[in-house]
Design a protein around this motif. Structure first.
Motif, PDB file in Angstrom:
ATOM      1  N   LEU A  73      21.745 -50.912-105.258  1.00 37.75           N
ATOM      2  CA  LEU A  73      22.322 -52.108-105.869  1.00 37.75           C
ATOM      3  C   LEU A  73      22.624 -51.868-107.345  1.00 37.75           C
ATOM      4  O   LEU A  73      23.698 -52.223-107.830  1.00 37.75           O
ATOM      5  CB  LEU A  73      21.377 -53.303-105.698  1.00 37.75           C
ATOM      6  N   LEU A  97      23.887 -60.890-116.063  1.00 37.22           N
ATOM      7  CA  LEU A  97      23.575 -60.850-114.639  1.00 37.22           C
ATOM      8  C   LEU A  97      22.295 -61.632-114.399  1.00 37.22           C
ATOM      9  O   LEU A  97      21.306 -61.441-115.114  1.00 37.22           O
ATOM     10  CB  LEU A  97      23.380 -59.384-114.197  1.00 37.22           C
ATOM     11  N   SER A 131      19.605 -62.819-111.209  1.00 38.96           N
ATOM     12  CA  SER A 131      19.268 -62.484-109.830  1.00 38.96           C
ATOM     13  C   SER A 131      18.053 -63.256-109.357  1.00 38.96           C
ATOM     14  O   SER A 131      17.234 -63.725-110.145  1.00 38.96           O
ATOM     15  CB  SER A 131      18.992 -60.982-109.707  1.00 38.96           C
ATOM     16  N   LEU A 150      26.455 -52.005-108.911  1.00 35.43           N
ATOM     17  CA  LEU A 150      26.823 -52.948-109.969  1.00 35.43           C
ATOM     18  C   LEU A 150      27.404 -52.260-111.197  1.00 35.43           C
ATOM     19  O   LEU A 150      27.938 -52.934-112.078  1.00 35.43           O
ATOM     20  CB  LEU A 150      25.597 -53.783-110.377  1.00 35.43           C
ATOM     21  N   LEU A 179      25.958 -50.853-113.825  1.00 38.90           N
ATOM     22  CA  LEU A 179      25.316 -51.503-114.968  1.00 38.90           C
ATOM     23  C   LEU A 179      25.512 -50.686-116.236  1.00 38.90           C
ATOM     24  O   LEU A 179      25.101 -49.531-116.303  1.00 38.90           O
ATOM     25  CB  LEU A 179      23.824 -51.681-114.687  1.00 38.90           C
ATOM     26  N   THR A 227      23.204 -54.166-120.632  1.00 32.81           N
ATOM     27  CA  THR A 227      23.442 -55.328-119.773  1.00 32.81           C
ATOM     28  C   THR A 227      22.195 -56.204-119.786  1.00 32.81           C
ATOM     29  O   THR A 227      21.086 -55.716-119.633  1.00 32.81           O
ATOM     30  CB  THR A 227      23.751 -54.881-118.324  1.00 32.81           C
TER      31      THR A 227
END
Length: 145
Positions: free
Chosen positions: A28, A106, A108, A32, A34, A38
């Motif tokens: 993941l 981001l 989550s 993404l 990243l 970030t």
């Protein structure tokens, strides 16, 4: 407020408290793409494995919020272990309804959609914290990409 003791005993040796494994968290993070720096908010962060490994592997910064004092302490220890303690912070608190003042890149919540009374409510909660660019909340929800 804390999780029931039986839950923390049962999962006290788990680094990941959701249906993901370390391989899926790594995939993941790669998917993404990243960028270093970030800013990530992880609600119901458990023992912090996602934030800690992404800080190490992708140089992200972030905050995890979890209702368990045991898991929050484990997350802080894991950040120290992986050398990312300056990049990530872990807060003991109820992720239900948690919205930050500072926007993040981001947000989550893996495996704990109960924090928003289901998937739709959890996504709506996460949207309230995500923005583009830097700065403080302007009073309206940021647009979705």
């Amino acid at each position: 407020m804390d999780l029931p003791r039986s839950f923390t005993i049962r999962e006290s040796t788990h680094r990941i408290h959701n249906p993901f494994g370390s391989d899926k968290l790594a995939a993941l993070g790669r998917a993404l793409v990243l960028a270093p720096g970030t800013r990530v908010l992880d609600l119901a962060s458990g023992s912090g494995e996602m934030l800690c490994t992404w800080a190490r592997d992708h140089q992200i910064t972030g905050t995890g919020v979890d209702i368990s004092t045991v898991f929050t302490a484990q997350a802080r220890a894991r950040a120290d272990e992986l050398g990312g303690a300056e990049q990530v912070a872990f807060v003991h608190g109820d992720a239900c309804g948690h919205v930050t003042d500072d926007l993040v890149d981001l947000a989550s919540c893996l495996g704990a959609t109960w924090i928003g009374d289901g998937v739709v409510g959890t996504v709506e909660l996460l949207i309230r914290t995500v923005g583009t660019g830097t700065g403080r909340r302007s009073g309206s929800n940021p647009p979705l990409a």
